[in-house]
Design an enzyme around this catalytic site. Structure first.
Site, mmCIF file in Angstrom:
data_model
loop_
_atom_site.group_PDB
_atom_site.id
_atom_site.type_symbol
_atom_site.label_atom_id
_atom_site.label_comp_id
_atom_site.label_asym_id
_atom_site.label_seq_id
_atom_site.Cartn_x
_atom_site.Cartn_y
_atom_site.Cartn_z
ATOM 1 N N HIS A 65 0.837 -1.217 0.000
ATOM 2 C CA HIS A 65 0.000 0.000 0.000
ATOM 3 C C HIS A 65 0.870 1.266 0.000
ATOM 4 C CE1 HIS A 65 -3.954 -1.991 0.892
ATOM 5 N NE2 HIS A 65 -3.142 -2.925 1.353
ATOM 6 N N ASN A 138 -10.344 -2.731 2.619
ATOM 7 C CA ASN A 138 -10.075 -2.706 1.185
ATOM 8 C C ASN A 138 -11.355 -2.397 0.419
ATOM 9 O OD1 ASN A 138 -7.335 -3.278 1.229
ATOM 10 N ND2 ASN A 138 -7.595 -5.482 0.958
ATOM 11 N N TYR A 348 1.094 -4.307 11.790
ATOM 12 C CA TYR A 348 1.082 -2.887 11.415
ATOM 13 C C TYR A 348 1.935 -2.039 12.359
ATOM 14 C CZ TYR A 348 -2.472 -3.992 7.985
ATOM 15 O OH TYR A 348 -3.123 -4.522 6.900
HETATM 16 C C1 HEM Z 1 -0.985 -1.806 4.902
HETATM 17 C C2 HEM Z 1 0.388 -6.112 6.586
HETATM 18 C C3 HEM Z 1 -3.854 -8.015 5.394
HETATM 19 C C4 HEM Z 1 -5.430 -3.608 4.223
HETATM 20 C C5 HEM Z 1 -0.244 -2.827 5.424
HETATM 21 C C6 HEM Z 1 1.098 -2.695 5.899
HETATM 22 C C7 HEM Z 1 1.479 -3.906 6.370
HETATM 23 C C8 HEM Z 1 0.393 -4.797 6.194
HETATM 24 C C9 HEM Z 1 2.815 -4.273 6.983
HETATM 25 C C10 HEM Z 1 1.915 -1.419 5.855
HETATM 26 C C11 HEM Z 1 1.499 -0.539 6.996
HETATM 27 C C12 HEM Z 1 2.325 0.702 7.112
HETATM 28 O O1 HEM Z 1 3.497 0.706 6.706
HETATM 29 O O2 HEM Z 1 1.794 1.686 7.658
HETATM 30 C C13 HEM Z 1 -0.649 -6.985 6.440
HETATM 31 C C14 HEM Z 1 -0.650 -8.357 6.904
HETATM 32 C C15 HEM Z 1 -1.837 -8.890 6.548
HETATM 33 C C16 HEM Z 1 -2.593 -7.860 5.872
HETATM 34 C C17 HEM Z 1 0.495 -9.038 7.645
HETATM 35 C C18 HEM Z 1 -2.352 -10.283 6.781
HETATM 36 C C19 HEM Z 1 -2.068 -10.965 7.867
HETATM 37 C C20 HEM Z 1 -4.665 -7.002 4.995
HETATM 38 C C21 HEM Z 1 -6.070 -7.111 4.748
HETATM 39 C C22 HEM Z 1 -6.506 -5.865 4.414
HETATM 40 C C23 HEM Z 1 -5.381 -4.961 4.458
HETATM 41 C C24 HEM Z 1 -6.895 -8.382 4.875
HETATM 42 C C25 HEM Z 1 -7.889 -5.423 4.102
HETATM 43 C C26 HEM Z 1 -8.886 -5.737 4.899
HETATM 44 C C27 HEM Z 1 -4.361 -2.761 4.322
HETATM 45 C C28 HEM Z 1 -4.445 -1.352 4.028
HETATM 46 C C29 HEM Z 1 -3.158 -0.835 4.215
HETATM 47 C C30 HEM Z 1 -2.319 -1.939 4.623
HETATM 48 C C31 HEM Z 1 -5.678 -0.575 3.588
HETATM 49 C C32 HEM Z 1 -2.714 0.596 3.968
HETATM 50 C C33 HEM Z 1 -2.994 1.476 5.144
HETATM 51 C C34 HEM Z 1 -2.567 2.873 4.792
HETATM 52 O O3 HEM Z 1 -3.235 3.494 3.934
HETATM 53 O O4 HEM Z 1 -1.553 3.340 5.317
HETATM 54 N N1 HEM Z 1 -0.663 -4.127 5.602
HETATM 55 N N2 HEM Z 1 -1.836 -6.718 5.834
HETATM 56 N N3 HEM Z 1 -4.274 -5.691 4.811
HETATM 57 N N4 HEM Z 1 -3.078 -3.084 4.678
HETATM 58 FE FE1 HEM Z 1 -2.479 -4.880 5.253
#
Ligand code: HEM
Length: 492
Positions: A65, A138, A348
């Site tokens: 992202h 999402n 996160y």
């Molecule tokens: C961002 C991990 C599943 C939606 C991120 C980030 C990580 C991460 C490490 C970066 C955060 C940052 O640097 O601030 C994971 C892991 C998941 C997972 C380990 C599964 C175990 C999901 C799922 C969704 C999702 C299922 C949706 C429901 C998002 C969104 C962001 C994000 C929207 C961006 C947030 C922003 O705009 O800063 N995720 N994620 N992720 N993830 Fe996940």
């Protein structure tokens, strides 16, 4: 005013240039040199500071992202759900809470085109009176996998090949040939909604099952949905090529321009609720994030609306430094045992401590707007002014006490320690039903996209066979049509 008290720096408060330590700069055009031609002297502290600051302007981009845009606004309760939750944010119709919302693509870099086929992030930070609540979702209601232990591998497969830095279908097809639970998500990703027109015209979903907890401590399962007031619109492939070819930031620009013009994007927040006692009554596991809850059984109930009416004042501060985290919940809202959600609770904050530093929650965009009191202190880049002498707990000298107790999830948890898949996998039924709900042209576009992936260079016969098997289990007609398409394409 206490002259020694920390004051956030503001470069508009001086009528002349200064160094970071406030010393006047009388020449910002020429380096300090020996004679007019040089060499340059190392003692030009201003020059060194200027370069050093510039050299460190970039922080690690988000591991996923990375590409996104934020906007600010408010959430307003329109329907009373105080019988379901004691969350302050939902306390009564008419209540407004400030929010910052970030939309994003998932896989590619910070500067990548916004027209690529990819899920879109839809993350909302509510600055409630009882702390920040992040709903980090999402634009698709389900996810590829149901256990976070697969997440790093999945992202590696979707991201560019580490050897040539190119995203390659053979790696994606190969990985997901081992992941039948992903087929439902593919009926979104490879459907028309895989390329939204822009950020305003897309839905948002909390994806996971969360819980609502009311004053009496009653727990109800809940799923969150955002519905855009201007409707859902998408780009087909050739449209995406045209849009992306003329502006690789078209979605950021659309969001920014519409807010600047006073055409404020708005979404309705809807919920689906389920009694915890009913969780075993269905042919799917309601905590499985690869499943939706049928809307005829669990109707969408309106709760509120979100209006985005203010653009960011500074992209770096409010987009790059904003830190959303599904672990950030507030009294009245809880996690469920969804294994993916549980994994995200760790990941996160962990990446944000690395990406932004251990005191990232002090940054204005991330800090709570209500109160804040604990004994966590010091650490790298700590800029909070503290003048207490008692930094331990409990103490008879510190008048601050525990907050009033709020209802929390005190369900009984028991079971053997296991490393295994959930019992009700049911990987294909919802995917098949979704494909059948498309009109014939949309069904064909879906088939063409999957066939395109399966006939890409280096996709093996074995991988194709597995995918065709999965798609046939989703729907036998889908399987037959896909097989015919793949065969025709591979003979070309
Ligand atoms: C961002 C991990 C599943 C939606 C991120 C980030 C990580 C991460 C490490 C970066 C955060 C940052 O640097 O601030 C994971 C892991 C998941 C997972 C380990 C599964 C175990 C999901 C799922 C969704 C999702 C299922 C949706 C429901 C998002 C969104 C962001 C994000 C929207 C961006 C947030 C922003 O705009 O800063 N995720 N994620 N992720 N993830 Fe996940």
């Amino acid at each position: 005013m206490d002259p020694y008290k920390y004051r956030p720096s503001n470069h508009f408060d001086a009528p002349y240039w200064t160094t970071n330590s406030g010393v006047p700069v009388w020449n910002n055009n020429n380096s300090l040199t020996v004679g007019s031609r040089g060499p340059v002297l190392l003692e030009d502290y201003h020059l060194i500071e200027k370069l050093a600051q510039f050299d460190r302007e970039r922080i690690p981009e988000r591991v996923v992202h990375a590409r996104g845009a934020t906007a600010k606004g408010f959430f307003e309760v329109t329907h009373d759900i105080s019988h379901l939750t004691c969350a302050d944010v939902f306390r009564a119709p008419g209540v407004q809470t400030p929010v910052i919302t970030r939309f994003s693509t998932v896989i590619h870099e910070r500067g990548s085109p916004e027209t690529l086929r990819d899920p879109r992030g839809f993350a909302v930070k509510f600055y409630t009176r009882e702390g920040n609540w992040d709903l980090v979702g999402n634009n698709m209601p389900v996810f590829f996998i149901r256990d976070g232990i697969k997440f790093p591998d999945m992202i590696h497969a979707l991201k560019p090949n580490p050897k040539n830095h190119l995203q390659e279908d053979w790696r994606i097809a190969d990985f997901f040939s081992h992941v039948p639970e992903a087929m439902h998500m593919f009926t979104f990703l490879q459907d028309d909604v895989g390329i939204p027109l822009n950020y305003r015209h897309m839905e948002g979903f909390g994806v996971h099952t969360f819980t609502l907890i009311n004053k009496e401590g009653k727990i109800t399962y809940v799923k969150f949905h955002w519905k855009p007031a201007c409707g859902v619109k998408c780009l087909l492939e050739d449209e995406a090529v045209t849009v992306g070819g003329s502006n690789h930031s078209h979605a950021t620009k659309d969001l920014y321009d519409s807010i600047a013009a006073g055409d404020y994007p708005e979404w309705k927040l809807m919920i689906q609720t389920m009694e915890v006692a009913d969780e075993d009554k269905f042919d799917f596991d309601p905590l499985d994030d690869t499943k939706t809850w049928p809307e005829d059984i669990f109707p969408l109930q309106p709760v509120g609306r979100m209006v985005l009416n203010k653009n960011p004042d500074n992209f770096f501060n409010e987009n790059e430094q904003v830190a959303y985290c599904p672990a950030l919940i507030v009294p009245g809202i809880g996690y469920s045992d969804d294994k993916m959600l549980q994994t995200r609770i760790f990941s996160y904050a962990d990446t944000q401590r690395y990406r932004l530093g251990p005191n990232y929650l002090m940054l204005p965009v991330n800090a709570p707007k209500n109160v804040h009191h604990n004994n966590h202190h010091d650490g790298v880049m700590n800029f909070m002014h503290r003048d207490e002498e008692v930094n331990y707990f409990p103490s008879r000298f510190d008048p601050v006490r525990h907050s009033e107790k709020y209802p929390y999830q005190n369900m009984k948890v028991s079971g053997n320690r296991e490393k295994m898949c959930i019992a009700k996998e049911n990987n294909f039924a919802q995917a098949g039903a979704r494909w059948r709900s498309f009109d014939p042209a949309r069904q064909n576009r879906f088939i063409n996209r999957i066939a395109g992936m399966l006939t890409a260079p280096r996709v093996t016969q074995e991988v194709r066979r597995v995918w065709l098997g999965y798609m046939s289990q989703c729907d036998s007609t889908l399987g037959q049509k896909l097989a015919a398409k793949v065969q025709a394409a591979s003979q070309m």
